[in-house]
Design an enzyme around this catalytic site. Structure first.
Site, PDB file in Angstrom:
ATOM      1  CB  SER A 170      69.960 -66.461 -60.304  1.00  0.00           C
ATOM      2  OG  SER A 170      69.245 -65.364 -60.833  1.00  0.00           O
ATOM      3  N   PRO A 171      73.327 -68.025 -60.961  1.00  0.00           N
ATOM      4  CG  PRO A 171      75.371 -67.883 -62.084  1.00  0.00           C
ATOM      5  CD  PRO A 171      73.970 -67.324 -62.093  1.00  0.00           C
ATOM      6  CE1 TYR A 186      66.377 -59.382 -67.210  1.00  0.00           C
ATOM      7  CE2 TYR A 186      68.527 -59.532 -68.241  1.00  0.00           C
ATOM      8  CZ  TYR A 186      67.434 -60.140 -67.649  1.00  0.00           C
ATOM      9  OH  TYR A 186      67.422 -61.510 -67.509  1.00  0.00           O
ATOM     10  CG  HIS A 234      62.576 -62.982 -70.085  1.00  0.00           C
ATOM     11  ND1 HIS A 234      62.986 -61.690 -69.990  1.00  0.00           N
ATOM     12  CD2 HIS A 234      63.131 -63.611 -69.022  1.00  0.00           C
ATOM     13  CE1 HIS A 234      63.770 -61.544 -68.917  1.00  0.00           C
ATOM     14  NE2 HIS A 234      63.865 -62.701 -68.328  1.00  0.00           N
ATOM     15  N   GLY A 257      72.961 -67.669 -56.673  1.00  0.00           N
ATOM     16  CA  GLY A 257      71.822 -67.478 -55.763  1.00  0.00           C
ATOM     17  C   GLY A 257      71.544 -66.001 -55.561  1.00  0.00           C
ATOM     18  NE  ARG A 258      66.728 -64.208 -58.250  1.00  0.00           N
ATOM     19  CZ  ARG A 258      66.392 -63.647 -59.405  1.00  0.00           C
ATOM     20  NH1 ARG A 258      66.821 -62.453 -59.701  1.00  0.00           N
ATOM     21  NH2 ARG A 258      65.610 -64.275 -60.255  1.00  0.00           N
ATOM     22  N   GLY A 259      73.537 -63.720 -55.580  1.00  0.00           N
ATOM     23  CA  GLY A 259      74.624 -63.107 -54.797  1.00  0.00           C
ATOM     24  C   GLY A 259      74.805 -63.766 -53.446  1.00  0.00           C
TER      25      GLY A 259
HETATM   26  N1  LIG Z   1      65.859 -65.844 -67.534  1.00  0.00           N
HETATM   27  C1  LIG Z   1      65.538 -65.226 -66.430  1.00  0.00           C
HETATM   28  O1  LIG Z   1      64.362 -65.174 -66.044  1.00  0.00           O
HETATM   29  C2  LIG Z   1      66.600 -64.562 -65.613  1.00  0.00           C
HETATM   30  C3  LIG Z   1      66.320 -64.165 -64.289  1.00  0.00           C
HETATM   31  C4  LIG Z   1      67.339 -63.559 -63.546  1.00  0.00           C
HETATM   32  C5  LIG Z   1      68.597 -63.390 -64.109  1.00  0.00           C
HETATM   33  N2  LIG Z   1      68.833 -63.779 -65.400  1.00  0.00           N
HETATM   34  C6  LIG Z   1      70.168 -63.580 -66.018  1.00  0.00           C
HETATM   35  O2  LIG Z   1      71.149 -64.243 -65.234  1.00  0.00           O
HETATM   36  C7  LIG Z   1      72.180 -63.338 -64.890  1.00  0.00           C
HETATM   37  C8  LIG Z   1      72.787 -63.709 -63.546  1.00  0.00           C
HETATM   38  O3  LIG Z   1      71.809 -63.811 -62.547  1.00  0.00           O
HETATM   39  P1  LIG Z   1      71.653 -62.762 -61.358  1.00  0.00           P
HETATM   40  O4  LIG Z   1      72.393 -61.522 -61.675  1.00  0.00           O
HETATM   41  O5  LIG Z   1      70.190 -62.688 -61.073  1.00  0.00           O
HETATM   42  O6  LIG Z   1      72.244 -63.512 -60.097  1.00  0.00           O
HETATM   43  P2  LIG Z   1      73.674 -64.082 -59.682  1.00  0.00           P
HETATM   44  O7  LIG Z   1      74.567 -64.119 -60.839  1.00  0.00           O
HETATM   45  O8  LIG Z   1      73.370 -65.318 -58.956  1.00  0.00           O
HETATM   46  O9  LIG Z   1      74.156 -62.995 -58.604  1.00  0.00           O
HETATM   47  C9  LIG Z   1      74.375 -61.662 -58.913  1.00  0.00           C
HETATM   48  C10 LIG Z   1      74.762 -60.952 -57.645  1.00  0.00           C
HETATM   49  O10 LIG Z   1      75.976 -61.519 -57.141  1.00  0.00           O
HETATM   50  C11 LIG Z   1      76.943 -60.516 -56.937  1.00  0.00           C
HETATM   51  N3  LIG Z   1      78.245 -61.116 -57.273  1.00  0.00           N
HETATM   52  C12 LIG Z   1      78.671 -61.542 -58.488  1.00  0.00           C
HETATM   53  N4  LIG Z   1      79.892 -62.083 -58.393  1.00  0.00           N
HETATM   54  C13 LIG Z   1      80.261 -61.996 -57.091  1.00  0.00           C
HETATM   55  C14 LIG Z   1      81.406 -62.375 -56.390  1.00  0.00           C
HETATM   56  N5  LIG Z   1      82.420 -62.982 -56.995  1.00  0.00           N
HETATM   57  N6  LIG Z   1      81.461 -62.109 -55.044  1.00  0.00           N
HETATM   58  C15 LIG Z   1      80.429 -61.505 -54.412  1.00  0.00           C
HETATM   59  N7  LIG Z   1      79.295 -61.140 -55.047  1.00  0.00           N
HETATM   60  C16 LIG Z   1      79.211 -61.374 -56.370  1.00  0.00           C
HETATM   61  C17 LIG Z   1      76.556 -59.380 -57.837  1.00  0.00           C
HETATM   62  O11 LIG Z   1      77.043 -58.176 -57.297  1.00  0.00           O
HETATM   63  P3  LIG Z   1      77.309 -56.827 -58.123  1.00  0.00           P
HETATM   64  O12 LIG Z   1      76.271 -56.731 -59.185  1.00  0.00           O
HETATM   65  O13 LIG Z   1      77.177 -55.777 -57.108  1.00  0.00           O
HETATM   66  O14 LIG Z   1      78.648 -56.901 -58.715  1.00  0.00           O
HETATM   67  C18 LIG Z   1      75.030 -59.468 -57.798  1.00  0.00           C
HETATM   68  O15 LIG Z   1      74.541 -58.840 -56.642  1.00  0.00           O
HETATM   69  C19 LIG Z   1      71.487 -61.980 -64.922  1.00  0.00           C
HETATM   70  O16 LIG Z   1      72.426 -60.913 -65.046  1.00  0.00           O
HETATM   71  C20 LIG Z   1      70.584 -62.121 -66.106  1.00  0.00           C
HETATM   72  O17 LIG Z   1      71.303 -61.875 -67.305  1.00  0.00           O
HETATM   73  C21 LIG Z   1      67.855 -64.377 -66.145  1.00  0.00           C
END
Ligand SMILES: NC(=O)c1ccc[n+]([C@@H]2O[C@H](COP(=O)([O-])OP(=O)(O)OC[C@H]3O[C@@H](n4cnc5c(N)ncnc54)[C@H](OP(=O)(O)O)[C@@H]3O)[C@@H](O)[C@H]2O)c1
Length: 324
Positions: free
Chosen positions: A203-204, A56, A124, A206-208
């Protein structure tokens, strides 16, 4: 709320963790000072499971955590990952689970994180050229050396998980898991449960998109603009599914983000979501999802959504290294 235990380990964490990925890369510009404030707020509020990876920001994310958590890093359950190999300027050059690489990657992460032990160290992505037994064997040696406490895998099939677990106990499997994405339920969830391995849901939100706050993204630095599921016609179709969540949230007087996280928490005590955010306001909103209860009929309504979602969650090339 009672903490959740990760697998059969002695790691007990607040049921909702924090993903730090977006603080360095993938979702457009980020601001370190804002991210640090969010990390401090997480500690203050008792969010004690923080997720990063060496790739990252090509090391930036681990360094940011070290900076933000100086002197306090041992207060949290620190999870990082290795296996996606990048050049120093960021170009991804492949996957490696080779034993010598495992050792090298761990040393580099420890250095960047300015700590002497990683609580949960994940592979990963599975390296198709290295038997999983060899990779996990090397990860097990890191445990013996005291550099890593527990081992995890990400995007694995149930068969790979079984083979890995036979070499060294696996504590957690990190899978993309949300109202939109349930591929892991067929691919590895039964095996996780059979072996007592927790599922860390990445990505709980759905990536936002499940929060109902995002529309089409045009920023080229934002990875979501290039993903089939969150671009073009697919996105238009998929956003319609989010309306169900928004309506439910409005009727309950909560946020869509909280519905998305409450749905995951309701899937079992062995599921730990790690929503990502750069902002304190979202962090605060997200952790309050532990207080949102969903009825059987609400869960049934939400369960219909995944089948309606169009487009793959990664590009065709990247899909090949998932659930392998
Ligand atoms: N193992 C893997 O291959 C893998 C792949 C992807 C991710 N991950 C891990 O999983 C974590 C979470 O996944 P993710 O970041 O991809 O997706 P996510 O948690 O589904 O969504 C993140 C997005 O949602 C937004 N968000 C968060 N809380 C919100 C809320 N209450 N209201 C409105 N928008 C909100 C964030 O905005 P802002 O950032 O602008 O605040 C960001 O754009 C990552 O940080 C990473 O550590 C692992």
């Amino acid at each position: 709320m009672i903490k959740r235990r990760i697998g059969n380990s002695d790691l007990n964490v607040f049921p909702i963790g924090l993903g730090a990925m977006g603080m360095s890369e993938f979702y457009g510009e980020s601001d370190d000072e804002q991210s640090i404030r969010t990390l401090h707020k997480a500690l203050e509020l008792g969010v004690d499971f923080i997720d990063t990876a060496d790739m990252y920001g090509t090391g930036h994310n681990e360094q940011l955590l070290a900076r933000a958590l100086k002197g306090r890093i041992k207060e949290i359950t620190l999870a990082t990952k290795f296996g996606i190999v990048r050049e120093p300027e960021g170009k991804t050059v492949g996957l490696s689970g080779k034993p010598d690489y495992v050792k090298k990657a761990c040393e580099a992460s420890l250095k960047r994180l300015e700590t002497d032990v990683i609580d949960l160290y994940y592979l990963h992505r599975v390296d198709p050229e290295t038997p999983i037994e060899d990779t996990v064997g090397a990860m097990g040696e890191l445990v013996k050396e005291g550099k890593v406490r527990y081992i995890g895998l990400s995007e694995v099939s149930g068969d790979t998980l079984k083979r890995a677990h036979a070499v060294h106990p696996i504590t957690a499997v990190q899978s993309e898991y949300s109202i939109w994405t349930r591929d892991n339920e067929d691919a590895n969830l039964a095996v996780c449960r059979e072996l007592g391995v927790s599922t860390v849901a990445y990505s709980p939100l759905g990536r936002g998109y499940l929060t109902g706050t995002l529309a089409t993204i045009t920023d080229e630095k934002d990875y979501r603009a290039s993903v089939p599921r969150t671009s073009g016609e697919n996105l238009e179709i998929n956003l319609k599914t989010v309306r169900t969540i928004e309506q439910m949230a409005a009727a309950k007087g909560v946020k869509s983000s909280q519905i998305a996280l409450a749905w995951l928490l309701a899937q079992g005590e062995d599921i730990i979501p790690i929503p990502g955010t750069r902002r304190e306001v979202y962090l605060i909103e997200n952790i309050k999802a532990v207080d949102v209860a969903l009825s059987k009929s609400e869960l049934a309504e939400l369960n219909k959504i995944a089948a309606l979602v169009q487009g793959t969650r990664y590009s065709a090339a990247a899909m090949q290294s998932t659930l392998r």
